[in-house]
Write an enzyme that holds these catalytic residues in place. Sequence first.
Site, mmCIF file in Angstrom:
data_model
loop_
_atom_site.group_PDB
_atom_site.id
_atom_site.type_symbol
_atom_site.label_atom_id
_atom_site.label_comp_id
_atom_site.label_asym_id
_atom_site.label_seq_id
_atom_site.Cartn_x
_atom_site.Cartn_y
_atom_site.Cartn_z
ATOM 1 N N LYS A 118 -2.481 -0.314 -11.448
ATOM 2 C CA LYS A 118 -1.018 -0.362 -11.557
ATOM 3 C C LYS A 118 -0.564 -1.295 -12.657
ATOM 4 O O LYS A 118 0.396 -1.002 -13.358
ATOM 5 C CB LYS A 118 -0.386 -0.769 -10.219
ATOM 6 C CG LYS A 118 -0.453 0.334 -9.181
ATOM 7 C CD LYS A 118 0.555 0.156 -8.078
ATOM 8 C CE LYS A 118 0.500 1.371 -7.147
ATOM 9 N NZ LYS A 118 1.304 1.218 -5.950
ATOM 10 N N LYS A 199 -6.791 11.844 -7.662
ATOM 11 C CA LYS A 199 -6.155 11.985 -6.351
ATOM 12 C C LYS A 199 -4.722 12.467 -6.536
ATOM 13 O O LYS A 199 -4.078 12.173 -7.550
ATOM 14 C CB LYS A 199 -6.193 10.673 -5.555
ATOM 15 C CG LYS A 199 -5.208 9.611 -5.992
ATOM 16 C CD LYS A 199 -4.944 8.574 -4.886
ATOM 17 C CE LYS A 199 -3.695 7.754 -5.257
ATOM 18 N NZ LYS A 199 -3.033 7.054 -4.201
ATOM 19 N N LYS A 202 2.208 10.738 -6.729
ATOM 20 C CA LYS A 202 3.539 11.026 -7.285
ATOM 21 C C LYS A 202 3.585 10.737 -8.778
ATOM 22 O O LYS A 202 4.470 11.203 -9.471
ATOM 23 C CB LYS A 202 4.615 10.249 -6.548
ATOM 24 C CG LYS A 202 4.402 8.775 -6.555
ATOM 25 C CD LYS A 202 5.356 8.071 -5.618
ATOM 26 C CE LYS A 202 4.876 6.689 -5.282
ATOM 27 N NZ LYS A 202 4.070 6.597 -4.104
HETATM 28 P P1 ATP Z 1 0.877 6.469 -5.585
HETATM 29 O O1 ATP Z 1 1.409 7.830 -5.848
HETATM 30 O O2 ATP Z 1 1.492 5.367 -6.374
HETATM 31 O O3 ATP Z 1 -0.621 6.429 -5.535
HETATM 32 P P2 ATP Z 1 0.969 6.895 -2.914
HETATM 33 O O4 ATP Z 1 1.413 8.286 -3.033
HETATM 34 O O5 ATP Z 1 -0.466 6.556 -2.671
HETATM 35 O O6 ATP Z 1 1.397 6.098 -4.149
HETATM 36 P P3 ATP Z 1 1.552 5.104 -0.845
HETATM 37 O O7 ATP Z 1 2.781 4.619 -0.170
HETATM 38 O O8 ATP Z 1 0.864 4.111 -1.695
HETATM 39 O O9 ATP Z 1 1.860 6.317 -1.749
HETATM 40 O O10 ATP Z 1 0.531 5.696 0.229
HETATM 41 C C1 ATP Z 1 0.882 6.087 1.515
HETATM 42 C C2 ATP Z 1 -0.316 6.566 2.283
HETATM 43 O O11 ATP Z 1 -0.766 7.834 1.765
HETATM 44 C C3 ATP Z 1 -1.530 5.653 2.204
HETATM 45 O O12 ATP Z 1 -2.148 5.577 3.477
HETATM 46 C C4 ATP Z 1 -2.442 6.313 1.215
HETATM 47 O O13 ATP Z 1 -3.796 5.994 1.438
HETATM 48 C C5 ATP Z 1 -2.169 7.769 1.497
HETATM 49 N N1 ATP Z 1 -2.429 8.621 0.338
HETATM 50 C C6 ATP Z 1 -1.783 8.584 -0.845
HETATM 51 N N2 ATP Z 1 -2.262 9.526 -1.683
HETATM 52 C C7 ATP Z 1 -3.229 10.175 -1.007
HETATM 53 C C8 ATP Z 1 -4.106 11.258 -1.325
HETATM 54 N N3 ATP Z 1 -4.055 11.857 -2.500
HETATM 55 N N4 ATP Z 1 -4.985 11.676 -0.394
HETATM 56 C C9 ATP Z 1 -5.047 11.079 0.817
HETATM 57 N N5 ATP Z 1 -4.244 10.056 1.189
HETATM 58 C C10 ATP Z 1 -3.350 9.597 0.295
#
Ligand code: ATP
Length: 338
Positions: A118, A199, A202
């Site tokens: 980040k 992965k 957003k």
């Molecule tokens: P960013 O998009 O910045 O990576 P994020 O989408 O991961 O953010 P968070 O609030 O950080 O959003 O994550 C919320 C939950 O969703 C966490 O438990 C995270 O591990 C899970 N998560 C996020 N992306 C994935 C994914 N691609 N696959 C499985 N779990 C996910």
Amino acid sequence: MTTADRKPRVFSGIQPTSDSFHLGNYLGALRQWVAMQDTADALYCVVDQHAITVDHDPKVLHQRSRASAAQLLALGLDPERCTLFIQSQVPEHAMLAWILGTETGFGEASRMTQFKDKSAKQERTTVGLFTYPVLMAADILVYQTDQVPVGEDQRQHLELSRDLAGRFNGTYGDTFIVPEPYIVKETATIKDLAEPEKKMSKSSTSPRGCLYLLDEPNLMRKKIKSAVTDSGGEVRYDMDAKPGVSNLLNIYAALGETTVGKLEAEYAGKGYGDFKGDLADVVADALGPIAAKTREYLADKAELDRILTAGAEKARHLAARTIAKAYKRIGFYPPVAL
Ligand code: ATP
Ligand code: LTN
């Protein structure tokens, strides 16, 4: 009551950093949140204090916290069966974060891969972004949490929470439960639909890579149908050689309540077209109703506020007990009552 007699305490959080959660959030974490309401004493938190560790607009943040809570309710969180609240309404998280920060090694915090990723994307990097995992540890430890349902990307942060709990307990005497990660293997990392080696996130660079829960059903269908698949038309699970198809198989199995093995058998001899067409329907059917339900929760502002205030009050009672204990152990004076 012994630990064996009571339901496990579950805590998890999600950042209000987008207008809509995505399929990775749902399958990696939120689906487990809904299921664990019945098996655990569950607390779920919209972590707005984490969201200000990167640039933000105050109005947008406020709106997204509300929209996040509404989506969680639309997905099936029931305020009668779990405690749902907004982090900034419970100051005990930040109080404990200060204490835990003094237990965290600078090198230890520097090894957190999410911080490295980040901070590389930000123009300016703050101390808040650096200590993000310490606040996350405080979120978890302040509720004496047994299990934390999250996606795979949070494993390293959970390891830090466990280390900090153990270290504090070792120095000052038993104060915190050492929490366990709860990560469902099959859906631990949902991949980007356009770039299946990454992965789903957003911050995807491809507009079709991330499937949002609030997307129109037709857009969901389009995103699934245009998902990158691999060469060779066979619907077969192989994460290394066929990451695109394997990701779609994981999504299908999870949303269609079936297994990857059964799907492979069902689509043997059929092409990607049939498979993706059917998956597009499964996704649109499963997620399509969430948008309307979210709008309903957002339409009744007073009711949503009532739910969140009640949740924060319940959470604060629990958190205050841990703070009282930790303050005593550290040698602090207790917080004065207002
Ligand atoms: P960013 O998009 O910045 O990576 P994020 O989408 O991961 O953010 P968070 O609030 O950080 O959003 O994550 C919320 C939950 O969703 C966490 O438990 C995270 O591990 C899970 N998560 C996020 N992306 C994935 C994914 N691609 N696959 C499985 N779990 C996910
Ligand atoms: N860092 C987490 C969000 C989060 C969290 C928590 C998850 C903040 N505090 C406590 C579980 C428990 C993420 O999902 N990116």
